[in-house]
Design a protein around this motif. Structure first.
Motif, mmCIF file in Angstrom:
data_model
loop_
_atom_site.group_PDB
_atom_site.id
_atom_site.type_symbol
_atom_site.label_atom_id
_atom_site.label_comp_id
_atom_site.label_asym_id
_atom_site.label_seq_id
_atom_site.Cartn_x
_atom_site.Cartn_y
_atom_site.Cartn_z
ATOM 1 N N UNK A 48 9.716 -4.909 0.341
ATOM 2 C CA UNK A 48 9.661 -3.550 0.489
ATOM 3 C C UNK A 48 11.008 -2.875 -0.265
ATOM 4 N N UNK A 49 10.611 -1.609 -0.775
ATOM 5 C CA UNK A 49 11.814 -1.024 -1.476
ATOM 6 C C UNK A 49 13.087 -0.541 -0.428
ATOM 7 N N UNK A 50 14.162 -0.993 -0.771
ATOM 8 C CA UNK A 50 15.279 -0.519 -0.040
ATOM 9 C C UNK A 50 15.855 0.585 -0.615
ATOM 10 N N UNK A 51 15.825 0.574 -1.928
ATOM 11 C CA UNK A 51 16.298 2.024 -2.872
ATOM 12 C C UNK A 51 15.883 1.774 -4.071
ATOM 13 N N UNK A 52 16.201 2.989 -4.876
ATOM 14 C CA UNK A 52 15.769 2.960 -6.294
ATOM 15 C C UNK A 52 16.994 4.092 -6.853
ATOM 16 N N UNK A 53 17.240 3.676 -8.036
ATOM 17 C CA UNK A 53 18.264 4.554 -8.887
ATOM 18 C C UNK A 53 18.413 4.373 -10.355
ATOM 19 N N UNK A 54 18.719 5.401 -10.949
ATOM 20 C CA UNK A 54 18.867 5.065 -12.436
ATOM 21 C C UNK A 54 20.452 4.786 -12.855
ATOM 22 N N UNK A 94 16.508 -10.699 -2.537
ATOM 23 C CA UNK A 94 16.259 -9.357 -2.868
ATOM 24 C C UNK A 94 15.677 -9.686 -4.391
ATOM 25 N N UNK A 95 14.992 -8.530 -4.777
ATOM 26 C CA UNK A 95 14.791 -8.544 -6.433
ATOM 27 C C UNK A 95 14.931 -7.278 -7.036
ATOM 28 N N UNK A 96 15.528 -7.442 -8.009
ATOM 29 C CA UNK A 96 15.621 -5.811 -8.816
ATOM 30 C C UNK A 96 14.530 -5.771 -9.748
ATOM 31 N N UNK A 97 13.689 -4.662 -9.440
ATOM 32 C CA UNK A 97 12.579 -4.429 -10.165
ATOM 33 C C UNK A 97 12.540 -3.402 -11.118
ATOM 34 N N UNK A 98 12.118 -3.570 -12.274
ATOM 35 C CA UNK A 98 12.051 -2.581 -13.311
ATOM 36 C C UNK A 98 13.433 -2.821 -13.865
ATOM 37 N N UNK A 99 14.043 -4.060 -13.913
ATOM 38 C CA UNK A 99 15.124 -4.004 -14.804
ATOM 39 C C UNK A 99 15.123 -3.807 -16.381
ATOM 40 N N UNK A 144 11.363 -8.909 6.743
ATOM 41 C CA UNK A 144 12.057 -9.260 7.624
ATOM 42 C C UNK A 144 13.589 -9.005 7.908
ATOM 43 N N UNK A 145 13.922 -8.889 6.263
ATOM 44 C CA UNK A 145 15.635 -8.598 6.275
ATOM 45 C C UNK A 145 15.803 -7.155 5.906
ATOM 46 N N UNK A 146 14.829 -6.163 5.942
ATOM 47 C CA UNK A 146 14.938 -4.805 5.523
ATOM 48 C C UNK A 146 16.061 -3.993 6.459
ATOM 49 N N UNK A 147 16.214 -4.198 7.872
ATOM 50 C CA UNK A 147 16.919 -3.578 8.639
ATOM 51 C C UNK A 147 18.086 -4.201 8.485
ATOM 52 N N UNK A 148 18.392 -5.342 8.183
ATOM 53 C CA UNK A 148 19.682 -5.869 8.118
ATOM 54 C C UNK A 148 20.306 -5.378 6.753
#
Length: 72
Positions: free
Chosen positions: A2-8, A27-32, A53-57
């Motif tokens: 699930x997406x945590x954040x997105x930024x340029x 985690x995974x950095x997508x669109x890198x 399962x780790x999103x809240x953390x």
């Protein structure tokens, strides 16, 4: 994932990547590598994806680092 954040902002993405690594949160950095397609102008934001399962953390970690305003 699930997406945590997105930024340029490459520096912000790098910082959050380091925070998550230090906390042991997978985690995974997508669109890198999308800058190749958009001519390196940063038009396509990068996304940081985290296991649900780790999103809240991960969100708590972001808020503790005063980056809560960057959350998706």
């Amino acid at each position: 994932m699930q997406e945590l954040m997105r930024s340029n902002d490459a520096v912000l993405i790098s910082f959050v990547d380091a925070l998550l690594n230090d906390a042991g949160i997978p985690h995974f950095v997508a669109d890198q590598h999308m800058s190749i397609l958009d001519g390196s102008i940063g038009a396509i934001p990068r996304r940081i994806l985290v296991d649900p399962e780790r999103l809240d953390q991960a969100r708590r970690l972001m808020r503790d680092a005063e980056l809560g305003h960057e959350l998706s």
